[in-house]
Design an enzyme around this catalytic site. Sequence first.
Site, PDB file in Angstrom:
ATOM      1  N   HIS A  21     -29.566  -1.176   1.636  1.00 48.89           N
ATOM      2  CA  HIS A  21     -29.811  -0.270   2.758  1.00 48.89           C
ATOM      3  C   HIS A  21     -30.302   1.061   2.195  1.00 48.89           C
ATOM      4  O   HIS A  21     -30.459   1.201   0.968  1.00 48.89           O
ATOM      5  CB  HIS A  21     -28.571  -0.132   3.643  1.00 48.89           C
ATOM      6  N   HIS A  24     -28.586   2.795  -0.891  1.00 45.11           N
ATOM      7  CA  HIS A  24     -28.944   2.306  -2.231  1.00 45.11           C
ATOM      8  C   HIS A  24     -30.325   2.847  -2.631  1.00 45.11           C
ATOM      9  O   HIS A  24     -30.544   3.273  -3.762  1.00 45.11           O
ATOM     10  CB  HIS A  24     -28.987   0.776  -2.257  1.00 45.11           C
ATOM     11  N   CYS A 130      -8.535  -4.250  -3.346  1.00 43.48           N
ATOM     12  CA  CYS A 130      -9.588  -4.272  -2.314  1.00 43.48           C
ATOM     13  C   CYS A 130     -10.788  -4.991  -2.911  1.00 43.48           C
ATOM     14  O   CYS A 130     -11.367  -4.517  -3.895  1.00 43.48           O
ATOM     15  CB  CYS A 130      -9.985  -2.868  -1.885  1.00 43.48           C
ATOM     16  N   CYS A 133     -14.087  -2.919  -2.792  1.00 43.28           N
ATOM     17  CA  CYS A 133     -14.215  -1.944  -3.894  1.00 43.28           C
ATOM     18  C   CYS A 133     -14.122  -2.624  -5.248  1.00 43.28           C
ATOM     19  O   CYS A 133     -14.455  -2.021  -6.259  1.00 43.28           O
ATOM     20  CB  CYS A 133     -13.104  -0.896  -3.831  1.00 43.28           C
ATOM     21  N   CYS A 155      -8.105  -0.802   3.314  1.00 42.21           N
ATOM     22  CA  CYS A 155      -8.732   0.169   2.412  1.00 42.21           C
ATOM     23  C   CYS A 155      -9.436   1.218   3.256  1.00 42.21           C
ATOM     24  O   CYS A 155     -10.126   0.886   4.207  1.00 42.21           O
ATOM     25  CB  CYS A 155      -9.729  -0.583   1.525  1.00 42.21           C
ATOM     26  N   HIS A 158     -13.374   0.628   3.100  1.00 37.74           N
ATOM     27  CA  HIS A 158     -13.969  -0.554   3.738  1.00 37.74           C
ATOM     28  C   HIS A 158     -13.366  -0.915   5.094  1.00 37.74           C
ATOM     29  O   HIS A 158     -13.890  -1.772   5.800  1.00 37.74           O
ATOM     30  CB  HIS A 158     -13.894  -1.762   2.793  1.00 37.74           C
ATOM     31  N   LYS A 305     -19.805   7.493   5.922  1.00 34.67           N
ATOM     32  CA  LYS A 305     -20.696   6.923   4.918  1.00 34.67           C
ATOM     33  C   LYS A 305     -21.380   5.706   5.512  1.00 34.67           C
ATOM     34  O   LYS A 305     -20.723   4.805   6.027  1.00 34.67           O
ATOM     35  CB  LYS A 305     -19.879   6.509   3.698  1.00 34.67           C
ATOM     36  N   LYS A 308     -23.021  -1.246   5.018  1.00 35.43           N
ATOM     37  CA  LYS A 308     -23.226  -2.541   5.654  1.00 35.43           C
ATOM     38  C   LYS A 308     -21.930  -3.054   6.261  1.00 35.43           C
ATOM     39  O   LYS A 308     -21.917  -3.617   7.346  1.00 35.43           O
ATOM     40  CB  LYS A 308     -23.752  -3.543   4.609  1.00 35.43           C
TER      41      LYS A 308
END
Length: 522
Positions: A21, A24, A130, A133, A155, A158, A305, A308
Site C-alpha cells: 500500500h 510501503h 502477536c 508484529c 495487540c 493490529h 496508521k 491493510k
Amino acid sequence: MSDGSSFYVTTPIFYVNDVPHIGHAYTEVAADVLARWHRQAGDDTWFLTGTDEHGQKILRTATANGMTPKEWSDKLVAEAWQPLLNTIDISNDDFIRTTDDRHEINVQLFLQRLYDAGYIYTGEYEGYYCVGCEEYKQLTDLEEGTGQYEGQLVCKIHSKPVELLKERNYFFRMSDFTQPLLDLYAARPDFVQPESVRNEIVAFVRRGLTDLSISRQTFDWGIKVPWDESHVVYVWFDALLNYITAIGYGYDQAEFERRWPATHIVGKDIARFHAVIWPAMLMAAGLEVPKQVYGHGWLLVGGEKMSKSKLTGIAPEQITDTFGSDAFRYYFMRAISFGQDGSFSWEDLSARYQAELANGFGNLASRVIAMVTRYHDGTIPDAVPSTVTEAETAIRATEKRATAAADEAIERLAVHEAIAAIWQLVDELNGYITLQEPWVLAKDPANADRLATVLNTAVRGLGTLAVLLSPVVPEAAAKLWAALSGTGSVEEQPIRSAWEWKGEPRVEPLQALFPRIEVEAS
Ligand code: MSP
C-alpha cells in the site's frame, strides 16, 4: 558532504503476506530520493530493498490460500512487490529475498558465530505473541478487544488477539548490551533519528533490556538453527541480517567492507528492532553498527496508521494511474515533513499537483521553451554581458544557494526541506519571467540583446532545476533535459554543482510535464 564517499541506504524488507500500500511505497520513495541524490553527487551509492518471507504470518497466509509459503512468496514477489518498484520508479541496486541462498546460508553462519562466542543459550519463555508484529508483547502493548474480540487481549497495533505461547527456545544475551547501546546513543546523537524516535529508544533501553528469544520450534517455515535443526530462527533475527547478507557478509568481504555501514530508513513502528536489537546483534558479532537508523512517520487515514489489516490501505496504482509516478513521489516527499506523521488526502494531492507541479514547474518549463522557439528560432542565445542586471545575478545566486541548501538538507535526511529549497528557484524564475516580460522585449528589435540575456537566464535556471529535481521527479526531469538538449542523461549530472550544467544551444519541443487532470474528489 564528502564527494566520492560511500552511501548505503536500505528500506525495511516487506512482509509478503499481502500486497503493497502507499505506506510501503512512501518508505521506498524516501530511500530512493536519497539514493538518487547521492548517486548524482558522485558518492559510491548502493540502494537495497527486498522482501521478508519467513515466519508464522506468511505461513498462515499461504496455508489459507492453499499454497506452500514459498509458492505464495514467489507469487507475491513477482506479482506485487517487484512491480511496485516500477510503479513508483525505484532505482534500487539490489533486491534481497530472505529465501535467497546468499541470505539463508549466511544467517546460519552469523548465528553459529554468536553461538560459538557464547551469546546464545537455551531457555524457556512464556508470553503473548502477536503474529501481525511477529513479536512477543508486553502487557502495556495490549488492550481489551472489542466486537468479535471482546474478552480477549488484542495487540494495540493490529487490533487482533495475541496468542499465549510457552516454548523452549534459544536466547540471545541482549541484556549484555544495555550499557553499550546507551553509550552508543550518547556518543552518536544522530545514530537514531528523528529526535522523537531517539528519545523513545533511549528511554526504552534505559529501563534495561531482557534477553531475546531467537528461535521457534512449533513450525518450520524459517531458517534452521545450524546446531539444532528442530528450531527455526526467529523471523526478525533472520530479517535484520538481510542488510549484511545482501552485500557480501560471509562470502564477499571486499564488497561488505565497501558498503557497510548502512543508513536504514524504516517506519517508526519498527525503529526499535533496528536501533536496539540490530546493533546489539552486530556488536555481539564484532561488526560495526549501522551509520544511522531513521524512523519516519506514518501515513495516517482517519487519524490512524494506514494499514491493510485495518482495511485502510490504498494501493499506489490508485494514485499513479491518474497522477503518474513523479507526482506520487513529489507529493509524499513535499507535503509531509520527513520524520512526522502525515495524512493523505486526494484533495491535497490534486491541489498540489495543479498549483506546484502543473502551474509552478510544468508551465515554467513549457513557457520558457516556447519562447526560445518563438523568439529565437529554437536557438538558446548567450547572455550579452552589457545587458546583465541585478535580476540575472540574483537568479544565478539562487541557483547556487538552492543547490547548497538542498544538499545540506539531504545530508540531514530532511527531504521535504531539500524540495522546498529547490522550489525557491521555481518561484523566483516564475517571478523573473513575469517581471522581465520577454514577450514585450521581443516586439522591438532594439531589445534583442536584452531578450537574449533573459532567455539565456531562464533556460540556465531551468536546466539547474532539471538537475536538482531529477532525484524527486525523474521522468519530468529527463523530459525537460532532453528538451534543453542537455549533455548526456540528466541522472549523470553532478548535483552539487547543478548550475554548471552543459548542453547544446538548442531547444526541442516539450510535451506538458504535468498535464491537466480532471479528478473527482473521493
Ligand atoms: N518485515 C518487517 C520489516 C523487516 S526489516 C528487517 C516489516 N514489514 S512490513 O511489510 O510490515 O513493512 C513495514 C514498513 O512499511 C514500515 O516500517 C514502514 O516503512 C512501511 N509502512 C507500513 N505502513 C505504513 C504507514 N501507514 N505509513 C508509513 N509507512 C508505513 O515490518
